[in-house]
Design a protein around this motif. Structure first.
Motif, PDB file in Angstrom:
ATOM      1  N   GLY A 178      53.430  87.108  41.748  1.00 45.88           N
ATOM      2  CA  GLY A 178      54.731  86.624  41.338  1.00 45.88           C
ATOM      3  C   GLY A 178      55.906  86.905  42.225  1.00 45.88           C
ATOM      4  O   GLY A 178      57.027  86.837  41.761  1.00 45.88           O
TER       5      GLY A 178
ATOM      6  N   TRP B 173      51.373  74.956  34.988  1.00 48.33           N
ATOM      7  CA  TRP B 173      51.292  75.798  36.180  1.00 48.33           C
ATOM      8  C   TRP B 173      50.794  74.990  37.374  1.00 48.33           C
ATOM      9  O   TRP B 173      50.208  73.916  37.219  1.00 48.33           O
TER      10      TRP B 173
ATOM     11  N   ARG C 148      58.294  83.027  38.197  1.00 51.83           N
ATOM     12  CA  ARG C 148      58.261  83.824  36.974  1.00 51.83           C
ATOM     13  C   ARG C 148      56.882  84.409  36.720  1.00 51.83           C
ATOM     14  O   ARG C 148      56.744  85.459  36.088  1.00 51.83           O
ATOM     15  N   GLY C 149      55.847  83.733  37.210  1.00 51.97           N
ATOM     16  CA  GLY C 149      54.495  84.229  37.033  1.00 51.97           C
ATOM     17  C   GLY C 149      53.616  83.820  38.188  1.00 51.97           C
ATOM     18  O   GLY C 149      53.724  82.700  38.685  1.00 51.97           O
TER      19      GLY C 149
ATOM     20  N   SER D  56      48.190  89.991  39.656  1.00 54.95           N
ATOM     21  CA  SER D  56      49.088  89.189  38.831  1.00 54.95           C
ATOM     22  C   SER D  56      50.446  89.859  38.746  1.00 54.95           C
ATOM     23  O   SER D  56      50.562  91.084  38.833  1.00 54.95           O
TER      24      SER D  56
ATOM     25  N   PHE E 146      54.176  89.066  36.376  1.00 52.22           N
ATOM     26  CA  PHE E 146      54.994  88.261  35.466  1.00 52.22           C
ATOM     27  C   PHE E 146      56.358  88.926  35.328  1.00 52.22           C
ATOM     28  O   PHE E 146      56.446  90.139  35.096  1.00 52.22           O
TER      29      PHE E 146
ATOM     30  N   ALA F 120      59.818  83.527  31.450  1.00 54.49           N
ATOM     31  CA  ALA F 120      58.541  83.872  32.077  1.00 54.49           C
ATOM     32  C   ALA F 120      57.396  83.668  31.085  1.00 54.49           C
ATOM     33  O   ALA F 120      57.607  83.662  29.863  1.00 54.49           O
ATOM     34  N   PRO F 121      56.176  83.508  31.558  1.00 48.75           N
ATOM     35  CA  PRO F 121      55.028  83.377  30.656  1.00 48.75           C
ATOM     36  C   PRO F 121      54.823  84.666  29.853  1.00 48.75           C
ATOM     37  O   PRO F 121      55.162  85.756  30.309  1.00 48.75           O
TER      38      PRO F 121
ATOM     39  N   LEU G 285      48.355  85.674  30.537  1.00 51.52           N
ATOM     40  CA  LEU G 285      47.593  86.415  31.539  1.00 51.52           C
ATOM     41  C   LEU G 285      46.214  86.788  30.993  1.00 51.52           C
ATOM     42  O   LEU G 285      45.197  86.679  31.693  1.00 51.52           O
TER      43      LEU G 285
END
Length: 301
Positions: free
Chosen positions: A63, A142, A170-171, A266, A268, A274-275, A280
C-alpha cells in the motif's frame, strides 16, 4: 521454479540503468540487457515495487508506492550470476557481460517480453504470480496485475501525505518468492516475523508517511494457504504524517514447489475510504495455485 526468460539481474547494484539477465531455467547466463523503458520511469507510487506491465518486483510492500511502469529491481532467485557458456536456447538479442550495447530486445514497447519468456496465464478474477505458482483473487473494484515474477492488487489511489507529487493507495497486496526479496529465514514463521518490520518501514515509513512512531501487534499465528502450512503477522502502525496503517506479512510454501517460500505483503490505510480488514482476510482465503500449475487447493484457515 522461476521460468526461463528475462528477469531483473540479481547482481544489479543500483548504479546506472537497471538491467535484466537471462535465466535459462537452471542458472543465470552471461546474457544481459537494459530493462525495457529503464529511462522512462514514471514513479507512480502504488505499493512498494510492483511494476505495471512486466510486473517484476523490486521490493514488495503493502500500500505505499510503485517504482514506475517499467522499473527494475533485484534478482528473482537466490543464485548469483556467473560467467557461463551460451546454453542451448539462449537469446540472440541482448548483450553478454562486458559487451556494450543499447536496450537489446524489448525496445520501447515496454512489454518486457524476451524470446522464450513465459508470460503468466490469464485467469478472470485473479492476478497470477508465475514464479511463485499462485494466483491472488482480485476484489471487486480493485486492480490486479499478473507477472512472471510477482503479482499485485491495489485500490484507492491518492496523493501521498508526505509527498503529494507521488501517488499512494488505500490498500495494496503484493506477492513474490521469498528469494526475490532476499528473505532467507528457514520457516514460514521465522520469515513472517522477520519480514513484518521491513514491510512496515517500506509501506508506511520514508518520506511518503514519515517515520513510524510505534506499532501494535494484532495477529501472529499459523495459517493454511493454498494447501500449505504458513504463518501470518499483522501490525497496526502509527505514522508521522497522514493516515496510520495496517501491515501484514504472510509466508507459506509455494503450492508448486514445497522448497520455495512465498511472501505476500499487504498494507491498508486506517481511513474510512480504505478497504476493511475483512477484505484482506478474504484475499488470503482466496489465494490458490496458479491455473495449470498443479499443486494444492486454495483457501486459508
Amino acid at each position: 521454479m522461476t521460468p526461463p526468460g528475462w528477469h531483473p539481474d540479481p547482481g544489479y547494484s543500483g548504479n546506472g540503468p537497471a538491467q535484466e539477465r537471462w535465466w535459462d531455467g537452471a542458472q543465470w547466463t552471461g546474457h544481459v540487457r537494459a530493462s525495457p523503458g529503464a529511462a522512462r520511469r514514471r514513479g507512480i507510487r502504488i505499493g512498494v515495487g510492483v511494476t505495471v506491465g512486466a510486473v517484476v518486483l523490486a521490493a514488495i510492500g503493502g500500500g505505499v508506492y510503485l517504482l514506475g511502469e517499467d522499473g527494475g529491481g533485484p534478482g528473482t532467485a537466490a543464485s548469483s550470476p556467473s560467467a557461463v557458456p551460451d546454453p542451448p536456447g539462449a537469446p540472440d538479442g541482448g548483450e553478454k557481460d562486458g559487451e556494450k550495447g543499447g536496450e537489446g530486445n524489448g525496445g520501447e514497447n515496454g512489454d518486457g517480453q524476451g524470446p522464450g519468456e513465459q508470460l503468466p496465464p490469464t485467469e478472470p478474477g485473479f492476478a497470477t504470480d508465475l514464479a511463485a505458482g499462485i494466483s491472488l483473487p482480485v476484489p471487486q473494484g480493485w486492480k490486479g496485475t499478473s507477472g512472471a515474477v510477482g503479482a499485485g492488487l491495489t485500490t484507492g489511489e491518492h496523493a501521498c501525505p508526505g509527498d503529494t507529487a507521488e501517488t499512494c493507495v488505500r490498500g495494496g497486496v503484493f506477492s513474490a518468492p521469498a528469494a526475490a526479496m532476499k528473505l532467507t529465514a528457514g520457516t514460514p514463521e521465522e520469515a513472517a516475523k522477520k519480514d513484518i518490520t521491513l514491510n512496515a518501514q517500506e509501506s508506511y515509513g520514508g518520506k511518503s508517511y514519515g517515520k513510524i512512531s510505534s506499532h501494535e501487534e494484532l495477529k501472529s499465528e499459523a495459517v493454511t494457504v493454498a494447501g500449505g502450512k504458513g504463518y501470518v503477522v499483522r501490525w497496526k502502525v502509527v505514522t508521522e504524517k497522514g493516515d496510520d496503517g495496517y501491515v501484514e506479512s504472510l509466508v507459506f510454501p509455494s503450492p508448486t514447489s514445497k522448497d520455495m517460500l512465498v511472501v505476500v505483503r499487504s498494507g491498508f490505510d486506517v481511513n474510512k475510504d480504505a478497504p476493511k480488514l475483512s477484505v484482506l482476510d478474504e484475499i488470503t482465503r482466496g489465494i490458490k495455485a496458479a491455473s495449470g500449475a498443479g499443486g494444492g487447493a486454495g483457501g486459508a484457515v
